[in-house]
Design a protein around this motif. Structure first.
Motif, short mmCIF file in Angstrom:
data_model
loop_
_atom_site.label_atom_id
_atom_site.label_comp_id
_atom_site.label_asym_id
_atom_site.label_seq_id
_atom_site.Cartn_x
_atom_site.Cartn_y
_atom_site.Cartn_z
N VAL A 54 0.83 -1.20 0.00
CA VAL A 54 0.00 0.00 0.00
C VAL A 54 0.86 1.26 0.00
O VAL A 54 1.83 1.37 0.77
CB VAL A 54 -0.93 0.01 1.23
CG1 VAL A 54 -1.71 1.32 1.31
CG2 VAL A 54 -1.90 -1.16 1.15
N ARG A 135 -1.09 11.78 -2.44
CA ARG A 135 -2.40 11.14 -2.25
C ARG A 135 -3.33 11.98 -1.38
O ARG A 135 -4.25 11.45 -0.76
CB ARG A 135 -2.21 9.75 -1.65
CG ARG A 135 -1.46 8.82 -2.60
CD ARG A 135 -1.49 7.38 -2.17
NE ARG A 135 -1.04 6.53 -3.26
CZ ARG A 135 -1.14 5.20 -3.27
NH1 ARG A 135 -1.68 4.58 -2.24
NH2 ARG A 135 -0.72 4.50 -4.30
N LEU A 168 -12.47 5.32 6.08
CA LEU A 168 -12.56 4.28 5.06
C LEU A 168 -13.81 3.43 5.20
O LEU A 168 -14.49 3.15 4.21
CB LEU A 168 -11.32 3.38 5.12
CG LEU A 168 -11.29 2.23 4.11
CD1 LEU A 168 -11.31 2.74 2.69
CD2 LEU A 168 -10.07 1.34 4.34
N LEU A 195 -9.54 7.76 2.60
CA LEU A 195 -8.95 7.04 3.73
C LEU A 195 -9.10 7.81 5.03
O LEU A 195 -9.43 7.24 6.07
CB LEU A 195 -7.48 6.76 3.46
CG LEU A 195 -6.62 6.24 4.62
CD1 LEU A 195 -7.14 4.89 5.08
CD2 LEU A 195 -5.16 6.14 4.22
N PHE A 214 -6.60 6.73 -1.76
CA PHE A 214 -5.78 5.56 -2.04
C PHE A 214 -5.13 5.57 -3.42
O PHE A 214 -4.81 4.51 -3.95
CB PHE A 214 -6.62 4.29 -1.88
CG PHE A 214 -6.62 3.74 -0.48
CD1 PHE A 214 -5.50 3.15 0.06
CD2 PHE A 214 -7.76 3.82 0.30
CE1 PHE A 214 -5.50 2.64 1.35
CE2 PHE A 214 -7.78 3.31 1.59
CZ PHE A 214 -6.65 2.72 2.12
#
Length: 240
Positions: A54, A135, A168, A195, A214
Motif C-alpha cells: 500500500v 495522495r 474508510l 482514507l 488511495f
C-alpha cells in the motif's frame, strides 16, 4: 489461492523488497526475476499479475513498465489487512516481504481478454481537484476537499469533518473516482477511496479539512462521486 496448469502457458514468479531500493527499482527487479523464472529471458510477457504494498502502487507500476513497456496489461491490486494496521505481507518464491511486490509474468499464444469493473454507479456530483499533492486532495473546486465530500454524501463524514480521523469504513459505498480518457477518447472511472480526513492540527502539517485517498492525485483532474451497496457489488461480480 489460485492454481493453474496449462501446457499452453508459461508462468514466472518474481518478488522484491521496496525497503532500501525504493518502489520503482523493486518493480523493475521483480519483473526481471519473473521473466527469468519463466525461462523467457529477453522476451516480453503477455500479461502480468501483481500484488504490491500500500502506498507504492504507481511507482511499482512505473518500474515494471520500464522493463516491459506500457502495452502489457498489468492486473492485480494491493496487499491489505483487516484494519489498515500494516500487517499485510507479500510472498514470492521463498521470500516474504512486509513492504514489497510479488508478481507473475504470463507468456502464452492464447488469446487474452480482460475488463475493468469498479462495481459502482455514477452520481451527478463532480468537480475539479484544484489543490493536491501525492495522495492528498486539499481542495475541490477551490474549497476544502472534506467539506465538499461531506456535502456530496449528505453529511456522511460530519463527525470526522470536525475532529479528523479515518473514514474508510464509512465511505466504502461512496468512493470518489478520477475521470480518465483513453487513447480512443472513451472515459474510464478510476476509484480513489477516501482514507482519512486531515484537519489543521499542530502535529499534522496539512491544510484544514483535506482528504487522504488511495491513489495519487493532482490539480486539474476531474473527479466524480460514485455510489453502491452490497447487493450492487455482489451482482456486479456475478454478472462480470
Amino acid at each position: 489461492l489460485m492454481g493453474i496448469y496449462s501446457e499452453y502457458i508459461d508462468f514466472g514468479v518474481g518478488g522484491a523488497d521496496v525497503t532500501g531500493i525504493g518502489p520503482e527499482e523493486a518493480g523493475k527487479e521483480a519483473i526481471q526475476l519473473a521473466i527469468k523464472n519463466a525461462g523467457r529471458d529477453g522476451e516480453i510477457p503477455d500479461m502480468v499479475l501483481m500484488t504490491g504494498s500500500v502506498g507504492n502502487e504507481e511507482k511499482i507500476l512505473s518500474g515494471i513498465e520500464k522493463v516491459i513497456g506500457k502495452e502489457v496489461p498489468i492486473i492485480g491490486g494491493s496487499a491489505g489487512d483487516n484494519d489498515l494496521s500494516e500487517k499485510w505481507q507479500q510472498f514470492a518464491n521463498k521470500n516474504i516481504y512486509k513492504n514489497g511486490v510479488a508478481l507473475t509474468a504470463i507468456f502464452t499464444d492464447l488469446t487474452i481478454s480482460w475488463a475493468f469493473e469498479a462495481g459502482y454507479h455514477k452520481t451527478i456530483r463532480e468537480g475539479i481537484i484544484t489543490k493536491a499533492s501525492g495522495r492528498i486532495i486539499y481542495e475541490i473546486d477551490s474549497r476544502p476537499a472534506a467539506e465538499v465530500y461531506n456535502e456530496w454524501t449528505n453529511g456522511l463524514i460530519q463527525e470526522e469533518l470536525e475532529k479528523g480521523g479515518p473514514v474508510l469504513v464509512k465511505t466504502t459505498f461512496y468512493p470518489l473516482a478520477k475521470l480518465i480518457s483513453t487513447k480512443g477518447g472513451e472515459i474510464r472511472y478510476l476509484s480513489i477511496h477516501p482514507l482519512e480526513v486531515n484537519i489543521n492540527l499542530k502535529e499534522v502539517n496539512f491544510p484544514s479539512k483535506s482528504l487522504t485517498v488511495f491513489a495519487n492525485v493532482k490539480a486539474g483532474e476531474r473527479i466524480i462521486l460514485m455510489q453502491g451497496d452490497w447487493e450492487l457489488l455482489l451482482n456486479r461480480c456475478h454478472t462480470t
